[in-house]
Design an enzyme around this catalytic site. Sequence first.
Site: not given
Length: 570
Positions: A78, A128, A354, A363, A400-401
């Site tokens: 992730d 996500s 994951e 973040h 996912d990004h």
Amino acid sequence: MVFSMCRCVLLLLSGLLFVLICDIDRAQGASIYKSPNLDDARYWRRNAASYLKKVLTYDENRRMIPAMAKNIIIFVGDGMGIASLSTGRIFKGQRAGRSGEEEQLSFDNFPNTGMSKTYNTDRQVPDSAGTATAMFSGIKTKYGVLGVDFTITETNLEAAKVPSFMDWAQAEGKRTGIVTTTRVTHATPAACYAHTINRNYECDAKVPVNLKKRIKDIARQMVEDEPGRNLRVVLGGGRNHFGASRPTHLKPEYQFQGAMEKTCIRTDGRNLVEEWLQRTNDSNAAYAWKTSDLKAVDLDKVEYLLGLFNDDHLSYDSVRDRSPDGEPSLSEMTEAAIKVLQRPNSPGFALMVEGGRIDHAHHQNHAHLALAEVVELDKAVETALKMVDLDETLIIVTADHSHAMTFNGYPDRGNDILGFGNRPNATPYETITYANGPGFLQHRWNSSVLTEESTDWATWVKLDQLNRSEVTYRHLSAFPLPDETHGGEDVAVFASGPGANLVRGTFEQNYIAYVMSYAGCMGPAKHFNLACDDDFRQEYTKASSAQRTVCSIALVIVFLHAIVRLVRQI
């Protein structure tokens, strides 16, 4: 009178002109934000099928006998963008005492790679929930929704639902499971089984009162609805969401929750773990809430395994409690999941793993923690590679990004990847920086004020005055935000095993689901694969057997001929 009439006409014309300008502005806004596609489920299914057919026409693919993957494992880092891969690779090497640049992640050696376009139907830079729905269902959708297409509203949930690859796998009799370092109700794992208009509806307390009768919280969906209730393995965090809280021994400051990450505690008094144990109605079901519980389970015999190892997300691997009362690592959970899912004489399995806390560390601008999570995901892939047969297992590793993190400067070869990015005797700056996030404030004097005249470094804390070795250290960001943002660039997709040849080029993210569908003989792309037809497989097996027999006879003749020649020479 005439003047009044003229004034009225002028006012009317002005009003019409204002409306016209507003319409033009709205039209321009629509041209900016409106997709040129319908963006419904049918469009994205056609889009993925079209790209699949295109790849199948490539010469090398036309010459190949279609392959079938008995097992599917998709690893999702992730937030693991290209910069995270590059710096994570170097971090892995440097942690082992090497320079780092020459290091390889386990999936760097996979034979096929591609690039995935991650945008949501309504956002250039995604979240996500929308990206996981695309990867797992083959349908791109809106920001913040799970398991539904972009038509979702508060009143049409049933019509907007889209099935995931877990539904497809279970329909073929495959065993299924999810493993994550986040809450098991968090966006990425939840996209495997849940359908909701808001990814934050993880427990009943988050669902608005006026929607409680229409929308079921994500934890309940996992326990009560298909495909969640049929998952053989669920390992991760999130006990609070199931009403099964246990004391968490880790100090709160080491949880590093971001500004946007808030846990959810059930208010309905239900203990969904107990309900899950009752619903499985199987003596071979086990629940684990600490490492010792997991190790005590007979993984070769248990049929259903639920592990919730933290009230909230699991701890970062760098600060994880490694004692028997603590939390297992991602690689340990992956090993346990494969042991439960991989059964002799079964139609196979589908597993999603994951590394979710890569995202959370970024973040909060915690680069060290993020790279350590990348290395742990790499270890989980290594674990899987040792346990499965790649002749019958498709393994995909992707993200996912990405994130707003940069790998920059001119550091020397072998320089600490978490260190400075410039040459000696210059004002230091870091090799890893962020475009935004809370790291901005950590590097500023609290009393400083930016003005046009303050062009020197007087307003910034000098890097040598910060304790950069602390796990709470935040790398510098250029713009202050409580949470750093995602990035919008393409992410890498790595593949190995049957169907890996389909991962190539730059494609829409929803195509990944069609790769799994085609290779695994499940779901919407199953009918494209000749190997999914029982008659074809039988004929192919016979032909292969005949070919092997001919080759064996030829080899015997060649061997005998060689012996005769050798005897004559003697």
